[in-house]
Scaffold this motif. Structure first.
Motif, mmCIF file in Angstrom:
data_model
loop_
_atom_site.group_PDB
_atom_site.id
_atom_site.type_symbol
_atom_site.label_atom_id
_atom_site.label_comp_id
_atom_site.label_asym_id
_atom_site.label_seq_id
_atom_site.Cartn_x
_atom_site.Cartn_y
_atom_site.Cartn_z
ATOM 1 N N VAL A 415 0.834 -1.203 0.000
ATOM 2 C CA VAL A 415 0.000 0.000 0.000
ATOM 3 C C VAL A 415 0.871 1.256 0.000
ATOM 4 O O VAL A 415 0.608 2.219 -0.734
ATOM 5 N N GLY A 419 1.138 3.833 -3.113
ATOM 6 C CA GLY A 419 0.697 5.183 -2.796
ATOM 7 C C GLY A 419 1.760 6.215 -3.116
ATOM 8 O O GLY A 419 1.465 7.298 -3.638
ATOM 9 N N GLU A 596 -3.090 3.338 -11.254
ATOM 10 C CA GLU A 596 -4.038 3.326 -10.142
ATOM 11 C C GLU A 596 -4.907 2.076 -10.171
ATOM 12 O O GLU A 596 -5.196 1.485 -9.128
ATOM 13 N N LEU A 597 -5.306 1.654 -11.371
ATOM 14 C CA LEU A 597 -6.107 0.434 -11.488
ATOM 15 C C LEU A 597 -5.321 -0.785 -11.017
ATOM 16 O O LEU A 597 -5.792 -1.566 -10.184
ATOM 17 N N SER A 599 -2.592 -0.969 -9.198
ATOM 18 C CA SER A 599 -2.233 -0.915 -7.775
ATOM 19 C C SER A 599 -3.433 -1.240 -6.896
ATOM 20 O O SER A 599 -3.301 -1.945 -5.885
ATOM 21 N N SER A 600 -4.630 -0.767 -7.271
ATOM 22 C CA SER A 600 -5.821 -1.073 -6.479
ATOM 23 C C SER A 600 -6.121 -2.568 -6.504
ATOM 24 O O SER A 600 -6.452 -3.161 -5.472
ATOM 25 N N ILE A 601 -5.986 -3.183 -7.677
ATOM 26 C CA ILE A 601 -6.241 -4.629 -7.774
ATOM 27 C C ILE A 601 -5.257 -5.403 -6.910
ATOM 28 O O ILE A 601 -5.634 -6.307 -6.156
ATOM 29 N N ILE A 603 -3.481 -4.333 -4.331
ATOM 30 C CA ILE A 603 -3.666 -4.038 -2.904
ATOM 31 C C ILE A 603 -4.856 -4.809 -2.349
ATOM 32 O O ILE A 603 -4.773 -5.440 -1.285
ATOM 33 N N TYR A 604 -5.995 -4.769 -3.064
ATOM 34 C CA TYR A 604 -7.168 -5.485 -2.569
ATOM 35 C C TYR A 604 -6.968 -6.996 -2.644
ATOM 36 O O TYR A 604 -7.520 -7.743 -1.831
ATOM 37 N N THR A 690 -2.797 6.930 2.033
ATOM 38 C CA THR A 690 -2.109 5.660 2.292
ATOM 39 C C THR A 690 -2.305 5.228 3.738
ATOM 40 O O THR A 690 -2.619 4.070 4.025
ATOM 41 N N ARG A 693 -5.911 4.092 4.266
ATOM 42 C CA ARG A 693 -6.200 2.777 3.680
ATOM 43 C C ARG A 693 -5.610 1.658 4.527
ATOM 44 O O ARG A 693 -6.268 0.645 4.774
#
Length: 724
Positions: A415, A419, A596-597, A599-601, A603-604, A690, A693
């Motif tokens: 994360v 970030g 961003e896409l 990194s979000s995938i 991270i989740y 960051t 989150r």
């Protein structure tokens, strides 16, 4: 063997189901992320597919159509068998945004209105919304998917800023639906310079033959033209898909690494807890080889079940993503067969690693297996035997929370790193446009012919003749443009940033921009001296000259809504460029959308893994301490008190791990910046998003663990057992 598996499933259903679920989660996530890469290739194929409807013969010119080339081409067309017709066109190229990862140029054909119906018929497209363009304007009809990708609605102005495309402003008047991506506009859409040529139509079944014949004839004529048709379209698709298949492989490799760590930890826990079982099987006559085969088949069955479940879940998620992600962003979902095959890497690698762990344990003899089943060696051993707080003894003296602790550190590191990467990209682009929050620049080579409408000039605070300087600023990946207005000393008094009369030839900059200029990160600016102005913030600057040969207007205003009206006016009069707040919003989207896409995938994805490991860890620790929980109940401790003990242990492990990961990643990021990113502008040191989150997701994992612990504690309570 199947009977043994059934008995094991009945005895330990949770352990097997968790393993299958984690494999399925990894497979489904890998399938979804791979499909995102393939969607870029599919979207590019839709752009190239227009060349399967006709053949485009084009050449570049800076001064309109070349009559000598046109006449030579017409003579060639007359001698080609199977050619039915050829119409003259000029072509403007616009950049299709592939969700910020890249741009693919697609053509907008400048034609007569009478040719619109034929173009739509040949390409199997239709006008879904809007009206036909007017001759002699910059109005265009483009594919609906392009509008979604660019974030532009009908009636709005689209600005093309890519150097590889036809830079300018275009007013969108209608949208197209069809299997190909292209656009239509009036003759002259290329503004007198760019691409010119012909669209060649062939009789049924002759299109490829006509393309091959044209290539051979034009090569013989030695004409400087290019030909695009079905043959070249297919060759282009093969080259493009090769790079996206590499992206699919790397995606599966990364996702596999994330899940393999979690699955290996789960397997390691399971193997250690089953050492007595292995010893008993060895005692009744099973050889180490037969045990390996038995456990190998067990891993294979679980891996196959997880893979099939993951494919089904991934297919359902893809259907949802198509409506919620792909279509709204102008992307077309591609064939997922290759992605599905690549996901086999996750269960295959997990099975191999499981065999390595099993082989290490089965190398021991029967006595060694029985002794190892009773071992209780913690990460810090017995060093904290006499620690003062009793509730800290278990996490300090046992390795029960080790897998959760390691994964929460990895999660916090991910994360923080992503970030920081996003911050380094967005801050530079956003801060380079702070000066244009309340002003717009309109470029015009003939200033005396440009007059702002009364409704715009009356609402603006000042309209200044100005020029614009361009310079490149380094980003983490590539560069971005920095815009600096140039005004005369006479007109500089209208700018609120100056408290005193400015000096001609001086570049007034913010402190941050001054540091970049000193470091050599900003080049190409022509000035006599540079001075830091305290009223300028971020990456802002103004160059003051005694006199300027202005090529545009700088419009100052307090009402931000005026920026849209200025942009629309500039489009109507055919101006080449407008720089305002919208320009930098588009730049931020183009630079950061894809990162961003992804990194979000990621991270989740890691968040799900940490949550699963948290629940499994709490379950394992609680079951391993059944005797302790029963004794505490007998001694009079209530379930709430025991639950508070587990809450304290989990809080210690999770928040200590999260803090360790954040501090470790932040320290490494600053070291990396100091060593390798000198000259880059990054405004944020600690990113609030960051920290928020990490805190929220750590709390969710804590909540899942506490609820699991409370559920299991109630089952170990002697009174509850008697009541049941």
């Amino acid at each position: 063997m199947l009977k043994y598996m059934w008995l094991y499933l009945k005895r330990r259903p949770g352990r097997i189901l968790v393993f299958i679920f984690v494999v399925a989660l990894g497979v489904s996530m890998s399938l979804v992320i791979s499909s995102i890469f393939l969607s870029f290739g599919e979207t590019r194929s839709r752009i190239s597919k227009i060349n399967e409807s006709w053949i485009t013969v084009q050449y570049l010119s800076e001064s309109g159509r070349d009559e000598s080339i046109d006449s030579s081409l017409i003579e060639v067309f007359q001698d080609v068998f199977g050619l039915s017709d050829a119409i003259p066109v000029d072509i403007a190229y616009l950049g299709y945004n592939l969700f910020g990862s890249a741009r693919a140029n697609f053509p907008v054909y400048g034609i007569k209105q009478t040719e619109i119906s034929r173009m739509l018929r040949e390409s199997n497209a239709y006008i879904s919304e809007g009206a036909v363009f007017a001759p002699g304007t910059n109005e265009i009809i483009v594919s609906d998917s392009f509008l979604r990708a660019a974030g532009v609605d009908l009636g709005n102005v689209y600005e093309e800023i890519s150097e590889m495309s036809s830079v300018g402003l275009y007013e969108v008047v209608a949208s197209l639906e069809g299997s190909s991506v292209f656009g239509l506009g009036p003759s002259g859409i290329s503004r007198g310079k760019g691409s010119f040529g012909f669209l060649v139509f062939a009789e049924d079944g002759f299109l490829i033959a006509v393309e091959n014949e044209l290539r051979s004839r034009i090569i013989g004529e030695e004409l400087s033209v290019s030909i695009s048709g079905p043959v070249s379209s297919r060759e282009t698709l093969k080259r493009q898909y090769a790079s996206y298949y590499l992206g699919v492989f790397l995606t599966n490799l990364f996702v596999a690494l994330v899940f393999i760590i979690a699955l290996t930890m789960l397997n390691s826990v399971s193997i250690r807890e089953r050492r007595k079982e292995y010893a008993i099987l060895a005692a009744i006559g099973h050889s180490p080889g037969s045990l390996k085969v038995r456990l190998f088949l067990e891993s294979v069955y679980q891996g196959i079940a997880g893979w099939i479940l993951g494919l089904l879940a991934g297919g359902a998620v893809l259907s949802l993503f198509e409506d919620r992600f792909f279509t709204p962003n102008g992307l077309y979902i591609g064939d997922s067969t290759i992605s599905s095959i690549c996901t086999l890497f996750i269960p295959f690698t997990t099975i191999v690693l499981s065999q390595i762990l099993i082989g290490r344990h089965l190398r021991r003899d029967l006595v060694g297996l029985l002794k190892s089943s009773e071992e209780r060696v913690g990460l810090l051993k017995n060093r904290f035997r006499n620690v003062g707080l009793p509730w800290l003894q278990f996490p300090l003296r046992s390795d029960g929370y080790r897998s959760l602790f390691v994964n929460i550190i990895a999660f916090a590191v991910l994360v923080t790193v992503f970030g920081s990467l996003l911050s380094s990209l967005t801050d530079t682009v956003r801060d380079s446009g702070r000066l244009f929050d309340r002003c717009s620049y309109i470029q015009n080579s003939e200033l005396e012919d440009l007059r702002l409408p009364e409704e715009i000039s009356s609402r603006s605070t000042a309209v200044l003749p100005a020029d614009l300087l361009y310079s490149d600023v380094k980003l983490m990946f590539g560069t971005t443009k920095l815009f600096i207005p140039v005004v005369s000393t006479e007109h500089s008094r209208f700018l609120s940033v100056f408290d005193e009369d400015p000096v001609a030839g001086t570049l007034y900059v913010s402190r941050s921009l001054f540091d970049l200029i000193v470091n050599g990160s900003v080049r190409g600016l022509d000035y006599s001296s540079v001075e830091v102005l305290t009223n300028l913030e971020s990456l802002a600057g103004v160059l003051v000259e005694d006199r300027t040969e202005s090529e545009g207007l700088l419009v100052l205003y307090d009402d931000r809504n005026l920026a849209g009206e200025i942009r629309r006016f500039a489009s109507e009069v055919g101006q080449l460029e407008v720089v305002d707040r919208r320009t930098f919003e588009l730049k931020i989207r183009a630079e950061t959308q894809f990162l961003e896409l992804i990194s979000s995938i990621i991270i989740y994805l890691q968040f799900f893994v940490v949550t699963i490991i948290g629940v499994v860890t709490v379950t394992r620790v609680t079951l391993a301490r059944r005797s302790e929980i029963s004794i505490r109940n007998i001694l009079g401790q209530r379930r709430d008190e025991i639950g508070l003990l587990f809450f304290g242990e989990l809080s210690l492990v999770l928040f200590t791990g999260a803090a360790t990961g954040y501090l470790l990643a932040t320290a490494c990021w600053h070291i990396f910046r100091f060593a390798f990113l000198q000259g880059l502008y990054i405004s944020s040191i600690v990113v609030p998003g960051t920290l928020f989150r990490i805190s929220v997701m750590t709390f969710v994992v804590l909540l899942a663990g506490v609820l699991t612990a409370r559920c299991l504690i109630s089952k170990q309570d002697p009174i509850s057992i008697i009541e049941r």
